[in-house]
Scaffold this active site. Structure first.
Site, short mmCIF file in Angstrom:
data_model
loop_
_atom_site.label_atom_id
_atom_site.label_comp_id
_atom_site.label_asym_id
_atom_site.label_seq_id
_atom_site.Cartn_x
_atom_site.Cartn_y
_atom_site.Cartn_z
N GLY A 38 64.55 38.11 29.70
CA GLY A 38 65.02 36.92 28.97
C GLY A 38 64.02 35.81 29.23
N LYS A 39 63.58 35.15 28.16
CA LYS A 39 62.50 34.16 28.32
C LYS A 39 62.87 33.05 29.30
CE LYS A 39 60.32 34.86 23.86
NZ LYS A 39 59.07 35.38 24.44
N ASN A 42 62.90 34.48 32.91
CA ASN A 42 61.53 34.84 33.29
C ASN A 42 60.73 33.58 33.65
OD1 ASN A 42 62.18 37.44 32.56
ND2 ASN A 42 60.99 37.44 30.67
N THR A 216 48.47 29.86 23.14
CA THR A 216 47.98 30.97 23.97
C THR A 216 47.40 32.04 23.05
OG1 THR A 216 50.11 32.13 24.05
CG2 THR A 216 49.69 30.50 25.77
N LEU A 217 46.32 32.66 23.52
CA LEU A 217 45.55 33.58 22.69
C LEU A 217 45.39 34.94 23.36
CD1 LEU A 217 42.80 30.90 21.88
CD2 LEU A 217 44.67 31.57 20.35
N GLY A 219 44.42 37.88 25.60
CA GLY A 219 43.24 38.12 26.44
C GLY A 219 42.10 37.15 26.17
N ASP A 242 50.67 46.14 31.56
CA ASP A 242 51.90 45.84 30.80
C ASP A 242 51.90 44.34 30.54
OD1 ASP A 242 54.42 45.41 29.83
OD2 ASP A 242 55.49 46.11 31.60
N ASP A 248 55.60 34.34 29.37
CA ASP A 248 56.61 33.65 30.18
C ASP A 248 56.05 33.23 31.53
OD1 ASP A 248 58.49 33.90 28.20
OD2 ASP A 248 59.35 35.74 29.00
N ALA A 278 50.10 38.92 36.21
CA ALA A 278 51.33 39.54 35.67
C ALA A 278 51.01 40.72 34.75
CB ALA A 278 52.14 38.48 34.93
#
Ligand code: ATP
EC number: 2.7.1.15
Length: 298
Positions: A38-39, A42, A216-217, A219, A242, A248, A278
């Protein structure tokens, strides 16, 4: 007082499968795992693990074993769970299938998150004490707006507009820092009348509506726009295992660092180092790194 995160909490039920099953098909899973997701939850875990900023989670859990497990996971991470609503609806659940080729299929059961339609008096009070209010769009937008309006004058409202949804004029008026990924940037710009999904045009369109913007982009890192200045923050080069929860982790750490007094570019640098750690681990909350690991990686 630190960060108050208003948002969703889910039990993620993850199966790894040879392929995403088609209609009517039954498949044997290769593996199965459960974990906190859940955002909202997290990002609360990420903010708390960033260290130094007191973190409160405002959301709703069911009166069930999953709710107990999620509350315990948040508390273990150092999140204040004292004002979480307890709902008669079951705890939110995300049924996630991940295929060997990386494709995924997700069914979300809103449960307690969908039942969370207003802030209690004590939740409002905690929001009013926040230095940074952090929210996403996995709960009712009315709750997010009520929280934004309940923050104190000096507090910064960071809205991670995920998953994609158009924002009301009232919401646009409250946002101090907007954080979106590339797709959400294009979707939001489209909702504002942008003629196509060109990223530069979307960024310009969004920057007209907020005083600060982070796109956010993946990698490729992220773009920070503030006071007409554009800064590209590169991603840390890693081999991802992963990417669930990368966004998040990034947003939660960014919120915590803003509460600690960092400027937006510095906060984004911390966020990208934490997110790069992460992506090298499985799971959403399970993959969120601790402050000492992030510090060592910087
Ligand atoms: P999510 O996959 O969690 O939904 P998102 O789409 O919200 O993520 P991204 O833009 O994919 O967000 O990632 C957020 C941040 O995480 C990036 O700005 C970057 O700093 C970091 N990140 C994501 N993917 C990678 C990667 N492969 N390598 C290094 N850093 C990454």
């Amino acid at each position: 007082m630190g960060v108050v995160v208003v948002g969703s909490a889910n039990m993620d039920v993850v199966t790894r499968v040879p392929r995403i099953p088609g209609p009517g098909e039954t498949l044997l899973a290769l593996s199965f795992a459960r974990g906190g997701g859940g955002k909202g939850a997290n990002q609360a875990v990420a903010a708390a693990r960033a260290g130094g900023a007191q973190t409160v989670f405002v959301g709703a859990l069911g009166r069930d074993a999953d709710g107990d497990a999620l509350r315990e996971g948040l508390a273990d991470a150092g999140v204040d769970t004292g004002v979480i609503s307890v709902s008669d609806a079951p705890t939110g659940t995300a049924l996630i299938s991940v295929a060997e080729d990386g494709e995924n299929a997700i069914v979300v059961v809103g449960g307690a998150n969908a039942d969370f339609t207003e802030l209690s008096g004590e939740q409002r009070e905690r929001v009013g004490q926040a230095d940074v209010l952090l929210a996403q769009l996995e709960i009712a937008p009315e709750v997010v707006l009520a929280a934004a309006q309940a923050r104190s004058e000096g507090a910064t409202f960071v809205l991670n507009a995920a998953p994609s949804a158009p924002l009301s004029e009232q919401m646009w008026a409250e946002v101090d820092v907007l954080v979106v990924n590339e797709h959400e940037a294009a979707d939001l710009a489209e909702s504002l009348g942008a003629p196509d999904r060109d990223l530069d045009a979307a960024v310009d369109r969004l920057a007209e509506r907020v005083s600060a913007l982070v796109v956010t982009l993946g990698g490729k890192g992220c773009l920070v726009l503030q006071d007409r200045r554009r800064t590209q923050v590169p991603a840390v080069r890693v081999t991802p295992v992963d990417t669930t929860g990368a966004g998040d982790t990034f947003v939660g750490v960014l919120g915590a660092r803003l509460a600690l007094g960092d400027d937006l570019v510095e906060a984004a640098r911390w966020g990208s180092v934490a997110a790069a750690l992460a992506v090298q681990r499985p799971g959403a909350q399970d993959g969120v790194p601790h402050a000492d690991e992030v510090r060592a990686a910087r």
